[in-house]
Design a protein around this motif. Structure first.
Motif, PDB file in Angstrom:
ATOM      1  N   MET A   1     -33.173 -17.718 114.234  1.00 18.95           N
ATOM      2  CA  MET A   1     -34.318 -16.915 113.798  1.00 18.95           C
ATOM      3  C   MET A   1     -35.655 -17.600 114.087  1.00 18.95           C
ATOM      4  N   PRO A   2     -35.803 -18.916 113.824  1.00 22.67           N
ATOM      5  CA  PRO A   2     -37.054 -19.576 114.198  1.00 22.67           C
ATOM      6  C   PRO A   2     -37.345 -19.496 115.695  1.00 22.67           C
TER       7      PRO A   2
ATOM      8  N   ALA B   1     -36.517 -17.096 117.813  1.00 21.80           N
ATOM      9  CA  ALA B   1     -36.999 -15.749 118.119  1.00 21.80           C
ATOM     10  C   ALA B   1     -38.422 -15.550 117.619  1.00 21.80           C
ATOM     11  N   ARG B   2     -38.710 -16.050 116.420  1.00 19.46           N
ATOM     12  CA  ARG B   2     -40.047 -15.890 115.846  1.00 19.46           C
ATOM     13  C   ARG B   2     -41.093 -16.643 116.664  1.00 19.46           C
ATOM     14  N   LEU B   3     -40.779 -17.852 117.078  1.00 19.76           N
ATOM     15  CA  LEU B   3     -41.716 -18.643 117.871  1.00 19.76           C
ATOM     16  C   LEU B   3     -41.919 -18.032 119.255  1.00 19.76           C
TER      17      LEU B   3
ATOM     18  N   ARG C   1     -41.823 -14.904 119.987  1.00 21.19           N
ATOM     19  CA  ARG C   1     -42.666 -13.716 119.827  1.00 21.19           C
ATOM     20  C   ARG C   1     -44.148 -14.086 119.744  1.00 21.19           C
ATOM     21  N   ALA C   2     -44.450 -15.304 119.321  1.00 18.95           N
ATOM     22  CA  ALA C   2     -45.833 -15.731 119.177  1.00 18.95           C
ATOM     23  C   ALA C   2     -46.433 -16.284 120.464  1.00 18.95           C
TER      24      ALA C   2
ATOM     25  N   ASP D   1     -42.198  -8.394 123.354  1.00 18.78           N
ATOM     26  CA  ASP D   1     -41.112  -8.283 122.376  1.00 18.78           C
ATOM     27  C   ASP D   1     -40.091  -9.369 122.691  1.00 18.78           C
ATOM     28  N   VAL D   2     -39.176  -9.597 121.752  1.00 16.47           N
ATOM     29  CA  VAL D   2     -38.112 -10.589 121.936  1.00 16.47           C
ATOM     30  C   VAL D   2     -36.777  -9.942 121.600  1.00 16.47           C
TER      31      VAL D   2
ATOM     32  N   CYS E   1     -33.104 -11.100 120.977  1.00 11.47           N
ATOM     33  CA  CYS E   1     -32.376 -12.345 120.706  1.00 11.47           C
ATOM     34  C   CYS E   1     -30.870 -12.078 120.686  1.00 11.47           C
TER      35      CYS E   1
END
Length: 236
Positions: free
Chosen positions: A195-196, A198-200, A202-203, A209-210, A212
């Motif tokens: 999850m981290p 994918a979140r990183l 996206r930034a 979009d991502v 995962c």
């Protein structure tokens, strides 16, 4: 990041026309028409941004500046005090909306986008630490980051996220980017990092979009797999 824009000063327009507080009404209209803009920053004597004059500010004079002949407009007594005040205004200092909504030159693009969304403005004066005008950033400017090349995005995601998070096991992860959409796939040893990652991703500037598709390691084999008699005995 190969010149990828990440801050307001990377995308802002540096050649900006501005007004002094004493600029007259007609000069403001002429300047807007000449530069084909709908709003202009107003500066004090030291170059600090103190307000914004927009077409809406100018129209307050047109709307409330005279008698409502024939009843075709809103009656003056229904107007707000601010609009009635502007009906008699003749200079930028009197017409402007103050304080100005501004953004710092070094602010992240996302911060400028949030200010625009919250205030409903289409462009922001960009200021330095001392409040002096450095440029203008528009909604269109903020979208420039999405023109970034897919290969450049993929290289940054791998270098700054995958390698940093997964270290020596990064080679097991595939990074693909198509039209700004990042796809992460492969098997990782630490599922808590999925999850981290994918979140990183996206930034990262330019990412739309991502997707995962990362998975954790396979679970331990079922000791009773392949032994149907044992399963039947347990449920009998």
């Amino acid at each position: 990041m190969n010149g990828t824009p990440t801050a307001v000063n990377d995308v802002m327009t540096r050649r900006v026309v501005a007004l002094r507080t004493g600029a007259g009404f007609k000069d403001i209209v002429k300047t807007m028409r000449e530069w084909q803009v709908s709003a202009l920053p107003v500066l004090d004597g030291t170059g600090v941004v103190v307000g914004i004059v927009s077409e809406a500010d100018l129209l307050s004079r047109q709307e409330y500046g005279g008698d409502d002949i024939g009843g075709y407009g809103q009656s003056a007594h229904l107007a707000g005090v601010r609009d009635l005040h502007k009906a008699d205004a003749v200079t930028a200092g009197e017409l402007m909306t103050a304080p100005a909504v501004t953004v710092r030159a070094g602010a992240p693009l996302a911060h400028a986008a949030r200010i625009m969304a919250r205030t409903g403005v289409k462009r922001l004066p960009v200021v330095g630490r001392d409040g002096t005008l450095k440029g203008i950033v528009s909604r269109c400017d903020l979208l420039k980051v999405f023109l970034r090349d897919d290969a450049d995005i993929a290289e940054e995601v791998r270098r700054e996220i995958v390698v940093r998070l997964f270290g020596p096991h990064a080679d097991a992860i595939r990074v693909e980017v198509h039209d700004g959409v990042v796809t992460l796939s492969g098997q990782v040893r630490e599922p808590i990092l999925i999850m981290p990652a994918a979140r990183l991703a996206r930034a990262v500037p330019g990412v739309v979009d991502v997707q995962c598709a990362l998975t954790g390691p396979p679970g331990p084999p079922d000791p009773e797999a392949g032994f149907p008699d044992a399963a039947r005995a347990r449920t009998a």
